[in-house]
Design a protein around this motif. Sequence first.
Motif, PDB file in Angstrom:
ATOM      1  N   UNK A   1       0.807  -1.225   0.000  1.00 40.10           N
ATOM      2  CA  UNK A   1       0.000   0.000   0.000  1.00 40.10           C
ATOM      3  C   UNK A   1       0.837   1.271   0.000  1.00 40.10           C
ATOM      4  N   UNK A   2       2.125   1.160   0.316  1.00 41.44           N
ATOM      5  CA  UNK A   2       2.964   2.365   0.289  1.00 41.44           C
ATOM      6  C   UNK A   2       3.156   2.869  -1.140  1.00 41.44           C
TER       7      UNK A   2
ATOM      8  N   UNK B   1       4.405   6.543  -3.567  1.00 43.83           N
ATOM      9  CA  UNK B   1       5.471   6.491  -4.568  1.00 43.83           C
ATOM     10  C   UNK B   1       6.568   5.512  -4.203  1.00 43.83           C
ATOM     11  N   UNK B   2       6.317   4.618  -3.243  1.00 37.95           N
ATOM     12  CA  UNK B   2       7.351   3.658  -2.846  1.00 37.95           C
ATOM     13  C   UNK B   2       7.120   2.310  -3.525  1.00 37.95           C
ATOM     14  N   UNK B   3       8.226   1.574  -3.730  1.00 42.39           N
ATOM     15  CA  UNK B   3       8.141   0.236  -4.310  1.00 42.39           C
ATOM     16  C   UNK B   3       8.647  -0.767  -3.271  1.00 42.39           C
ATOM     17  N   UNK B   4       8.125  -2.021  -3.329  1.00 41.84           N
ATOM     18  CA  UNK B   4       8.463  -3.006  -2.286  1.00 41.84           C
ATOM     19  C   UNK B   4       9.959  -3.238  -2.112  1.00 41.84           C
TER      20      UNK B   4
ATOM     21  N   UNK C   1      14.705   0.088   3.153  1.00 43.40           N
ATOM     22  CA  UNK C   1      13.916  -0.393   4.296  1.00 43.40           C
ATOM     23  C   UNK C   1      13.414   0.749   5.168  1.00 43.40           C
ATOM     24  N   UNK C   2      14.277   1.730   5.409  1.00 41.30           N
ATOM     25  CA  UNK C   2      13.888   2.815   6.312  1.00 41.30           C
ATOM     26  C   UNK C   2      12.746   3.634   5.715  1.00 41.30           C
ATOM     27  N   UNK C   3      12.790   3.861   4.399  1.00 42.40           N
ATOM     28  CA  UNK C   3      11.719   4.644   3.782  1.00 42.40           C
ATOM     29  C   UNK C   3      10.422   3.857   3.731  1.00 42.40           C
ATOM     30  N   UNK C   4      10.549   2.542   3.447  1.00 43.46           N
ATOM     31  CA  UNK C   4       9.349   1.701   3.438  1.00 43.46           C
ATOM     32  C   UNK C   4       8.724   1.640   4.834  1.00 43.46           C
ATOM     33  N   UNK C   5       9.587   1.479   5.833  1.00 46.27           N
ATOM     34  CA  UNK C   5       9.092   1.394   7.208  1.00 46.27           C
ATOM     35  C   UNK C   5       8.357   2.677   7.584  1.00 46.27           C
ATOM     36  N   UNK C   6       8.921   3.827   7.174  1.00 46.05           N
ATOM     37  CA  UNK C   6       8.278   5.108   7.473  1.00 46.05           C
ATOM     38  C   UNK C   6       6.906   5.179   6.804  1.00 46.05           C
ATOM     39  N   UNK C   7       6.827   4.696   5.558  1.00 50.51           N
ATOM     40  CA  UNK C   7       5.559   4.700   4.824  1.00 50.51           C
ATOM     41  C   UNK C   7       4.523   3.812   5.484  1.00 50.51           C
ATOM     42  N   UNK C   8       4.954   2.592   5.868  1.00 55.30           N
ATOM     43  CA  UNK C   8       4.036   1.649   6.515  1.00 55.30           C
ATOM     44  C   UNK C   8       3.507   2.234   7.824  1.00 55.30           C
ATOM     45  N   UNK C   9       4.415   2.819   8.586  1.00 51.46           N
ATOM     46  CA  UNK C   9       4.006   3.379   9.872  1.00 51.46           C
ATOM     47  C   UNK C   9       2.995   4.496   9.670  1.00 51.46           C
TER      48      UNK C   9
END
Length: 487
Positions: A421-422, A426-429, A433-441
């Motif tokens: 869902x991130x 504009x994020x891709x799986x 990791x840090x940017x994905x984690x921020x998006x998920x949070x």
Amino acid sequence: MSQARTRGELHGYQPRRVKDEMRANLLRKLDQGEELFPGIVGYEDSVTPQIVNAVLSRHNFILLGLRGQAKSRILRALTSLLDEEIPVIAGCEINDDPVQPICRACRLLVQEKGDATPIVWLARARRYVEKLATPDVTIADIIGDIDPIKAARGGLALSDELTIHYGLLPRAHRGIFALNELPDLAAKIQVGLFNIMQEGDIQVKGYPVRLPLDICLVFTANPEDYTARGKIITPLKDRIGSEIRTHYPVAREEGLAITRQEAWWSRDGAGTIVLPKFVAEIVEEIAFQARQDKKIDKRSGVSQRMPITCLENVISNAERRARGAREKKTVARVTDVYAAMTSLTGKFELEYEGEVHGADQVARELIRRAVGVVFQQQFADADLERIVKWFELGGSLKVPGDAPAARLLEEFRKIQGLVESTAALGLKPKDDAAELAAGCEFILEGLHAHRRISRSEERGFFAEERPRPEPPSRPEGPGPRSRRSYQ
Ligand SMILES: [Zn+2]
């Protein structure tokens, strides 16, 4: 000409009134299409044209606005309308013009030395005098006082003009005098100001002194204080040529531009700092929410310094966290905004209802609403049902706020559909990791802000027990329950 060291070397010099000087330099800037107030954002179509008009009209003027609306900054920027430097009689306390001295000492000096009178050059930054008005400001501070030591030394009578110790206003002669919070100035001193503006006469300890000062007077005030009856003596108000209203940023984008410009970012030894756009938007939205919150006193306003200091603390918390987790890259998250609450609570005055709740709760609620608003914009079209379902089926997630990004992402991956869902951000799986984690949070915090899932200190994120579909952007807080609490 600036090589000239004596009055006689000033060939072709023509004295000019300060307001004429400002007007001429402004006209030149306008002709050349120069940016007038660099770094002042969002006033291009509102405040700036009115200031231009006031200067072209040779007015004294006042900026009316709430705190943190760049009023002082604009006034300081007026020095850019002064000449680079002007000649003054050397040793004069009030920057006397070599050709038209007004103080007694200089008049005597020119009489005696004529063209040999020594001069120095005064840079424009030193022609700006600023004072914050408070009720205890005295005539001596602003206008001057009789100096008995000077009198004794010179063998002069106390009433002699040579015995005056000049206050701030005469020292601003041939320059700009800025007085902040004008309504806080005692009426007696307002009268003194008026006399200077009107007649060029001042009285020191009852002795009349003729001092035809040449000053551009500018003021600031809170609009309500300024218009309240009896705060400003009428003749003074009458002599202020223009009243110009300042304002907070109208759109979030403008606020963001100011905050990005003013906040302290480029830090030594911080490594790479990543500030996701949604975090910056949340920080800015907090100020917008606060400015319309009924629990917060509108009269004193919510300064633009609120999002600026908040953003600085957000980055610091991310920095601290990244250090602890030995991460090279610092990525700010929504958690960091909650951790930056210390920079919010002192930036607003509470109304009665706010006091009942306490500043901490008001600040926390502001953050939650800001998260909700930004989340709603980002994820309006996203289907997040799967994530809510995961919690409703009994899932729960508790991670410490300082957890390393990789560990956090590992946890987030357990929730079906969360990382995917991130994409709305504009994020891709496969991204960092840090940017994905921020998006998920952010997604979980957003769902929490909209009361679709719950969060508590003890349990972390879990299913909302009694789903309430209320939008979080309501201007009012928790509602009936809190109202009952103080009855
Ligand atoms: Zn002088």
